[in-house]
Structures are given as C-alpha cells and as structure tokens.
Design a protein around this motif. Structure first.
Motif, mmCIF file in Angstrom:
data_model
loop_
_atom_site.group_PDB
_atom_site.id
_atom_site.type_symbol
_atom_site.label_atom_id
_atom_site.label_comp_id
_atom_site.label_asym_id
_atom_site.label_seq_id
_atom_site.Cartn_x
_atom_site.Cartn_y
_atom_site.Cartn_z
ATOM 1 N N ILE A 85 55.889 15.148 37.402
ATOM 2 C CA ILE A 85 56.149 16.394 36.566
ATOM 3 C C ILE A 85 56.599 17.861 36.891
ATOM 4 C CG2 ILE A 85 55.313 17.061 34.075
ATOM 5 C CD1 ILE A 85 56.203 14.183 33.694
ATOM 6 N N SER A 86 57.709 18.543 36.220
ATOM 7 C CA SER A 86 57.080 18.989 37.099
ATOM 8 C C SER A 86 57.682 20.533 35.345
ATOM 9 C CB SER A 86 57.964 20.001 37.438
ATOM 10 O OG SER A 86 59.804 19.205 37.956
ATOM 11 N N ALA A 87 58.538 22.029 35.941
ATOM 12 C CA ALA A 87 58.742 22.105 35.173
ATOM 13 C C ALA A 87 60.840 21.838 34.879
ATOM 14 C CB ALA A 87 58.879 23.357 35.221
ATOM 15 N N GLU A 88 61.031 21.702 36.482
ATOM 16 C CA GLU A 88 62.613 21.458 36.004
ATOM 17 C C GLU A 88 62.560 19.984 35.766
ATOM 18 O OE1 GLU A 88 61.907 23.757 39.849
ATOM 19 O OE2 GLU A 88 60.711 22.063 38.597
ATOM 20 N N SER A 89 61.231 18.846 35.407
ATOM 21 C CA SER A 89 62.136 17.442 34.997
ATOM 22 C C SER A 89 61.294 18.038 33.858
ATOM 23 C CB SER A 89 60.511 16.130 35.564
ATOM 24 O OG SER A 89 59.145 16.550 35.737
#
Length: 146
Positions: free
Chosen positions: A100-104
């Motif tokens: 999980i990341s802001a991009e995903s």
C-alpha cells in the motif's frame, strides 16, 4: 463544427489506515486524511448543457473511495492474519494486490471510478485524479481522453 470537451472536477475527503513494512523498523501504522480529486470530461448534453452533475460525480466517487477502511496487502501473511481479527471486530477492510502506498491507493480508486463511469455514464471519461496526502504532497493519475 468542432467538438468541445468540457471538464468537471469534484473533490472528496476521506481517511484510511494501512501498515507500511520498513526493513529498518518493521511494520508502522500509517493513517491519513486524504483529499481526492477527480476530473472528468466529455461533450455537454445539448438539452442540459452539462457533462455530468456535481452530485452524480460525487456519488460515483463515494462508491469507490475507501473511507474509514483498513487497507492491506493480501500477499503479506502477517497483514492477512491481522485482518482476520479486525474483521471479527467489525472493521471494514480492503485488500490490495500489492503493498500500500499513495500511488497504489490512487490507482485502485481511479480504475474503480473508470469502471463506474463506463457502466453508468458512458459519455464521461476520467481524465485525471489526484490524491493529496498533505498540503504539499500528492500523487497524480492520468489517462488519455478518447
């Protein structure tokens, strides 16, 4: 006569939490109050002179935003085991196919929103989305308009 595309933008606030696995520190809980922004475009309807109403676009966005959810990487066994307990407690959880990341998060929301728009509003195309993590940090997702 030249076709003119009109853009409509809507913003939504939401919050969610997830674990970040750092090689240095192990797991770290990461919670944010995000600001999501979607810009759609299309030809204005001749009878209403609108592409899509703000209210309708807001409904589409709210259908795909992971507000008040715990996000997790379903390929991480430790996170998967944690989620089983969270679900017993009634916590709404959403699985991702990767870390999980802001991009995903933004990619997941954007692709789900594209599906919603294609299903219910075929004349409207998702042009760009932004996910603001802080006042100075955000990620952008874009697609070419058909």
């Amino acid at each position: 006569m030249e076709t003119k595309l009109v853009e409509v933008t809507q913003r939504v606030d939401f919050s969610c939490c997830y674990l970040v696995n750092s090689a240095d520190y192990g797991y770290e809980l990461n919670c944010h109050d995000y600001k999501f922004e979607a810009t759609v475009c299309g030809e204005a309807d001749k009878s209403t002179n609108r592409v899509i109403s703000f209210e309708r676009l807001l409904r589409r966005i709210n259908d795909v935003i992971p507000d008040k959810k715990y996000l997790y990487d379903k390929n991480d066994e430790d996170q998967y085991n944690l989620v089983k307990s969270l679900k017993v407690l009634g916590v709404d959880c959403l699985a991702f196919d990767s870390s999980i990341s802001a991009e995903s998060i933004l990619e997941e929301i954007s692709l789900l929103l594209v599906e919603q728009l294609n299903l219910y509003d075929g004349n409207v195309y998702l042009k760009e989305t932004k996910l603001r993590e802080t006042a100075s940090s955000y990620v952008t997702w874009k697609q070419e308009v058909k």
